[in-house]
Structure formats: structure tokens, C-alpha cells
Design an enzyme around this catalytic site. Structure first.
Site, mmCIF file in Angstrom:
data_model
loop_
_atom_site.group_PDB
_atom_site.id
_atom_site.type_symbol
_atom_site.label_atom_id
_atom_site.label_comp_id
_atom_site.label_asym_id
_atom_site.label_seq_id
_atom_site.Cartn_x
_atom_site.Cartn_y
_atom_site.Cartn_z
ATOM 1 N N ASN A 14 0.987 -1.019 0.008
ATOM 2 C CA ASN A 14 -0.164 -0.233 0.121
ATOM 3 C C ASN A 14 0.761 1.201 -0.036
ATOM 4 O O ASN A 14 1.466 1.517 0.986
ATOM 5 C CB ASN A 14 -0.982 -0.021 1.171
ATOM 6 C CG ASN A 14 -1.577 1.178 1.449
ATOM 7 O OD1 ASN A 14 -1.921 2.003 0.609
ATOM 8 N ND2 ASN A 14 -2.204 1.288 2.767
ATOM 9 N N LYS A 53 -0.087 4.240 -0.211
ATOM 10 C CA LYS A 53 -0.700 5.452 0.439
ATOM 11 C C LYS A 53 -0.452 6.784 -0.323
ATOM 12 O O LYS A 53 -0.485 6.647 -1.748
ATOM 13 C CB LYS A 53 -0.048 5.700 1.889
ATOM 14 C CG LYS A 53 -0.047 4.489 2.669
ATOM 15 C CD LYS A 53 0.276 4.588 4.219
ATOM 16 C CE LYS A 53 0.359 3.273 5.030
ATOM 17 N NZ LYS A 53 -0.074 3.468 6.270
ATOM 18 N N HIS A 61 -9.542 0.832 4.802
ATOM 19 C CA HIS A 61 -8.050 1.132 5.404
ATOM 20 C C HIS A 61 -8.176 1.758 6.766
ATOM 21 O O HIS A 61 -8.964 2.776 6.847
ATOM 22 C CB HIS A 61 -7.038 1.468 4.566
ATOM 23 C CG HIS A 61 -5.725 1.536 5.054
ATOM 24 N ND1 HIS A 61 -5.136 2.589 6.245
ATOM 25 C CD2 HIS A 61 -4.544 0.636 4.832
ATOM 26 C CE1 HIS A 61 -4.094 2.163 6.594
ATOM 27 N NE2 HIS A 61 -3.620 1.151 5.938
ATOM 28 N N GLU A 67 -6.806 4.062 7.947
ATOM 29 C CA GLU A 67 -6.787 5.611 7.888
ATOM 30 C C GLU A 67 -7.965 6.012 7.288
ATOM 31 O O GLU A 67 -8.204 7.388 7.725
ATOM 32 C CB GLU A 67 -5.403 5.725 7.060
ATOM 33 C CG GLU A 67 -4.196 5.731 7.808
ATOM 34 C CD GLU A 67 -2.932 5.189 6.916
ATOM 35 O OE1 GLU A 67 -3.240 5.323 5.641
ATOM 36 O OE2 GLU A 67 -2.170 4.731 7.497
ATOM 37 N N GLU A 99 -5.557 -5.802 10.277
ATOM 38 C CA GLU A 99 -4.390 -4.550 10.641
ATOM 39 C C GLU A 99 -4.824 -3.991 11.768
ATOM 40 O O GLU A 99 -5.475 -2.805 12.100
ATOM 41 C CB GLU A 99 -4.475 -3.500 9.395
ATOM 42 C CG GLU A 99 -4.111 -4.197 8.125
ATOM 43 C CD GLU A 99 -3.363 -2.957 7.177
ATOM 44 O OE1 GLU A 99 -2.290 -3.288 6.603
ATOM 45 O OE2 GLU A 99 -4.192 -1.974 7.029
ATOM 46 N N GLY A 119 2.504 1.809 10.804
ATOM 47 C CA GLY A 119 3.210 2.772 10.754
ATOM 48 C C GLY A 119 3.917 3.136 11.996
ATOM 49 O O GLY A 119 4.693 4.182 12.272
ATOM 50 N N SER A 141 3.419 -2.850 10.060
ATOM 51 C CA SER A 141 4.914 -2.809 10.391
ATOM 52 C C SER A 141 5.518 -4.035 9.799
ATOM 53 O O SER A 141 6.372 -4.566 10.683
ATOM 54 C CB SER A 141 5.336 -2.267 11.898
ATOM 55 O OG SER A 141 4.852 -1.006 12.079
ATOM 56 N N GLY A 146 2.746 -1.499 4.420
ATOM 57 C CA GLY A 146 2.734 -0.105 4.132
ATOM 58 C C GLY A 146 4.132 0.472 3.719
ATOM 59 O O GLY A 146 4.655 0.424 2.712
ATOM 60 N N GLY A 147 4.801 1.116 4.894
ATOM 61 C CA GLY A 147 6.035 1.722 4.531
ATOM 62 C C GLY A 147 7.173 1.074 3.655
ATOM 63 O O GLY A 147 7.735 1.510 2.942
#
Ligand code: PEP
Length: 251
Positions: free
Chosen positions: A9, A11, A96, A98, A168, A174, A214, A235-236
Site C-alpha cells: 500500500n 498510500k 483501510h 486511515e 491490521e 506505521g 509494520s 505500508g512503509g
């Protein structure tokens, strides 16, 4: 046998050029990853170009959200699931955390988006997960169960076959704080049991449940060793081609 899924993802990161460069860098690094489905989710504006440049590869492209509406109409700022399909997406991330936290996504709107994606012929990746306060209050399982039943309400077993679930825990997204493999397994097993109750064991056994929060190259293998962990939503660490490739090639 459930085929694992590793999804990235991106983002709200990367202008078009960088998105294309990352996708092209990733392509040869994961070309032999036949053990899993590999998906990346760039921003809306990069979807078409990235999907075109990945044609013929084993990389699939996903949107990060879609409208609750399926038809064309006066809905400024919205993008239908059919529009995502039109530019080369085979998947769409829905609800998601967020979007739940900052954009008023609810289980009810998520349910409408999941249905819209199914109507359009793309696969929803439906996200669920508890807040830290909910876990600390001992409510993690009931929160996740409510999200699962609400977001997937009224779907048939045939619909469920096309859906991927991403668990998640919000406190792990994150933050660099990953759920332990045992915590992930416990919740994934609970999710599968919840699907058995709502549908049947065959449907539940076939569903792929991803862990997100993470995930990094150095923790993916232990997470994937858990019986009910069928992949990861990253993600990251998906923003850097080499890191994401190491996650995809976890074995
Ligand atoms: C995510 O965005 O879905 C996510 C899990 O992010 P991260 O891997 O950075 O925690």
C-alpha cells in the site's frame, strides 16, 4: 491450499515518475515469486501508467479506495470501482484504518464499496483491526468481529471467495510495533471462526487473511509461518522496491 498474497500500500506517496520507477525496479526482483500473488497499490493518478508498464508481469495493481456508487453520476471527487478496473486494477483496498480514522469510513460504507467492487469485477481487500485502547480493554476480538460482519454483510459464499481480508491492528500501522506472530495467529483464527459462523467451513478455509502492521523484511517469515496468516499488507516497507521484494521473497 491458500495462495499467499503480498500487497504493498503506497498510500499518498510518490509522484508519477517515482511510482513508475519503483514499479519497474520491483518487476525483475519479484519475477520468480510464483509462491504468492504480488500486488501494489499506487495513488489514483499513477494507476493507469503503472498498470500499463507492468502488463505481462506477475505484478497486479490495486486502487486504495473506491466509491460506494457504481454508476456514473454527480459525485465530485469520487472514483468508481469500474473506473479502477478500466485503468488496469484487479483489486481495491477498502476501509483501510486511515480511511476509518480520518475519512469517516464505516462498516456500512465499506459494505457498499465491497459490493461495488464485486459488481465491477475487481477483488476487494477489506481491512479490519482494533485500536490500542480496544485491545487494552479486552475488546479486540469483538471489534474485529463487528467490522467483519458489518463490512461483509449480506454477501454470498461466492462473493466471499473473491474477497481478501486484511487484519491490521491500528496500533501496529506505521509504528514499527508489530503484532507478535502469536497475536496475529490468534486473531486470524478468530476471523476464520467468525466466517465459519456467518457462512461455512469451506468458505472460511478458502479465504485469504493478510496481516498488516509494520511488516518488514526481517519479520515476514515468522508471521508467514503462522497457520492462518496468508500474506501481508505492507505500508512503509513497500515504498522501496528492494525492501518490498525481500518481503515478497520471504522464503
Ligand atoms: C498499511 O498501511 O496498511 C500498513 C500496514 O502500514 P505499515 O506497514 O507502514 O505499518
Amino acid at each position: 491450499m491458500r495462495k499467499p498474497v503480498i500487497a504493498g500500500n503506497w498510500k499518498m506517496y510518490k509522484l508519477l515518475d517515482e511510482a513508475v520507477q519503483t514499479a519497474l525496479a520491483l518487476k525483475p526482483l519479484v519475477a520468480n515469486a510464483n509462491h504468492c500473488d504480488v500486488i501494489i497499490a499506487p495513488v489514483f493518478t499513477a494507476l493507469k501508467t503503472v498498470a500499463d508498464r507492468l502488463e505481462g508481469s506477475n505484478l497486479r495493481v490495486s486502487g486504495q479506495d473506491c466509491s460506494t456508487q457504481s454508476d456514473f453520476g454527480a459525485h465530485t471527487g469520487e472514483v468508481t470501482a469500474g473506473m479502477l478496473k478500466d485503468v488496469g486494477c484487479q483489486y481495491v483496498i477498502i476501509a483501510h484504518s486511515e480511511r476509518r480514522q480520518f475519512y469517516a469510513e464505516t462498516d456500512e460504507s465499506a459494505n457498499r464499496k465491497v459490493r461495488a467492487a464485486l459488481v465491477a469485477g475487481i477483488r476487494p481487500i477489506y481491512c479490519i483491526g482494533e485500536l490500542l485502547s480496544e485491545r487494552e480493554a479486552g475488546r479486540a476480538e469483538s471489534v474485529v468481529e463487528t467490522q467483519l460482519n458489518g463490512g461483509l454483510q449480506g454477501l454470498t459464499p461466492a462473493d466471499m471467495e473473491r474477497i481478501i481480508i486484511a487484519y491490521e491492528p491500528v496500533w501496529a500501522i506505521g509504528t514499527g510495533k508489530t503484532a507478535t506472530p502469536e497475536q496475529a495467529q490468534e486473531m486470524h483464527a478468530h476471523i476464520r471462526r467468525t466466517i465459519v459462523s456467518a457462512h461455512d467451513a469451506v468458505t472460511a478455509d478458502g479465504m485469504r487473511i493478510l496481516y498488516g502492521g509494520s511488516v518488514k523484511p526481517d519479520n515476514i517469515a515468522t508471521l508467514m509461518s503462522q497457520e492462518d496468516v496468508d500474506g501481508a499488507l505492507v505500508g512503509g516497507a513497500s515504498l522501496v522496491a528492494q525492501d518490498f521484494a525481500r518481503i515478497v521473497n520471504y522464503r
